[in-house]
Design an enzyme around this catalytic site. Structure first.
Site: not given
Ligand SMILES: *Cc1c(COP(=O)(O)O)cnc(C)c1O
Length: 440
Positions: A153, A248, A280
């Site tokens: 994701y 990511d 995060k």
């Molecule tokens: C949480 C997350 C996102 C998205 O971040 P948001 O602040 O919710 O838009 C993207 N990539 C990874 C791996 C994530 O865990």
């Protein structure tokens, strides 16, 4: 070991009332779908306050927090130094819309921690970070196709909300109405940890591919770390074909280690990823995220270069203060405590689930872990889906009744903080044993 705390009823009257009110004005009553408890059933708890590892809901019930806002609350709630930094920043201004020293300090902290990252651009969410990284990769390469992996994701970016079509190397299908086929059609979805599929795809379409984006270690299908050699293969194959590699680290960054998954796994053979995304933890609970990489690549961004990217609240002073204070307090002792807490919880799961005959598999990425209700290793999304989601729902509610708030889905990591003290761990361990006994 005792669990003499209260066992709460399933019915949570204040949350039930708030949910009804919320549903009038907010779709599903929530501002992010997973919060609605759809995969575990029941009523999401509306929270009122939090301190350290504890949450209190609208009915005044106390829960041990194993969500930690999906990762950001790595120091626990209400850390005094972060609180002081936030209050001080807010005294100065909520937002200038002009550059500030604070955002420079946050950028410096990130650059200092993650060696290949020479420059970052601050944004307000992980979604924005990955969206911008993809735009930069497309701008820099003059190509449009993006490769992603099933079960990873990257936020709700159109091009990244694609599902695998039938067959291995087909173009993606929209994962959601509203994502145009044209956007998903620029995305190729491959099975995670499958080097052969990657090589075959690049052999066929390599010259069209702008970037490969991957979760540094997958955490959004449960925790599925890259198999040995997978990250190396991503680096090698993308470089051979002139595509960029985007790592990511929105979830893993500054959580798996002081420098994220990169710090644990080390630089791939053949060189570092070209771009990284963060979020995060680096926002300390406020909306702050970033993408970054080599200075020559980042120079493609406006105002230095032609690739446009902007944000009214980017580098917001209060968010930057929270992020900076959080990162500065993410010391070796903090990471050591995260390890201890995670190991204690995982050991309790192994112990209790084994005793009560519940098939399970625990997987790790640094101190980040998740529990799959199945036997055998999980290395792909197909594996992750092959687990007992119904049993998870019952276990989730058994834990909630005992005052432990797990992530409400079996596809999520369990997040701990350095504020999870021995009392918190004992509370969780007792709840795990009692809940396992109940649902077995
Ligand atoms: C949480 C997350 C996102 C998205 O971040 P948001 O602040 O919710 O838009 C993207 N990539 C990874 C791996 C994530 O865990």
């Amino acid at each position: 070991m005792s669990n003499d705390g209260p066992v709460y009823p399933d019915d949570a009257p204040a949350s039930t009332q708030l949910l009804a009110r919320a549903r009038e004005v907010i779709p599903g009553g929530v501002n992010s779908p997973v919060r609605a408890f759809r995969s575990v059933g029941g009523t999401p708890r509306f929270m009122e306050r939090a301190q350290g590892p504890w949450l209190w809901d609208a009915d005044g019930r106390r829960y041990l927090d194993l969500v930690c806002s999906w990762g950001p609350m790595i120091l626990g709630h209400g850390h005094p130094d972060v609180r002081a930094a936030v209050l001080e920043a807010a005294e100065g201004s909520f937002s200038f819309g002009m550059p500030t020293a604070r955002e420079v300090a946050l950028a410096e902290e990130i650059v200092a921690r993650v060696d290949p990252v020479e420059q970052v651009r601050l944004v307000s969410s992980g979604t924005e970070a990955t969206m911008s990284a993809i735009r930069l990769a497309r701008g820099a390469t003059g190509r449009s196709v993006v490769v992603k992996f099933a079960g990873c994701y990257h936020g709700h970016v159109d091009a990244l909300l694609a599902s695998a079509g039938s067959g291995v190397a087909t173009f993606g299908l929209p994962d959601s109405p509203g994502v145009p086929a044209s956007a998903a059609g620029e995305t190729i979805v491959l099975p995670y940890n499958d080097v052969a599929a990657l090589e075959a795809t690049f052999a066929e379409r390599g010259s069209e591919i702008a970037a490969v984006i991957t979760e540094a270690a997958a955490g959004n299908m449960g925790v599925v770390p890259p198999a040995p050699g997978f990250t190396d293969a991503l680096r090698r194959v993308s470089a051979e074909h002139g595509a960029l590699l985007v790592s990511d680290e929105v979830m893993t960054g500054f959580r798996c280690s002081p420098s994220g998954w990169f710090g644990l796994e080390g630089e791939p053979a053949g060189g570092a990823p070209d771009l990284f995304t963060f979020g995060k933890v680096m926002g300390g609970g406020f909306p702050a995220a970033a993408f970054g990489g080599r200075a020559d690549l980042m120079a493609q961004l406006a105002p230095e270069g032609p690739v446009y990217q902007a944000g009214t609240l980017s580098g917001n002073p209060v968010a930057a203060a929270a992020g900076l204070a959080t990162l500065q307090r993410c010391t070796d002792e903090v990471y050591q405590r995260l390890d201890e807490v995670s190991e204690a919880l995982a050991a309790a799961v192994t112990d209790s689930f084994t005793r009560h005959g519940i098939p399970h598999r625990i997987q790790w990425a640094g101190s980040m872990f998740s529990v799959f209700l199945r036997e055998g290793a999980v290395s792909s999304y197909d594996d992750a889906k092959d687990q007992d989601a119904e049993l998870f729902g019952r276990f989730f509610h058994a834990m909630l009744r005992r005052g432990v708030h797990l992530p409400p889905s079996c596809f999520e990591a369990w997040f701990v903080s350095a504020a999870h003290d021995d009392e918190a761990v004992e509370h969780a361990v007792a709840a795990i044993e009692a809940s396992a006994a109940e649902v077995a």
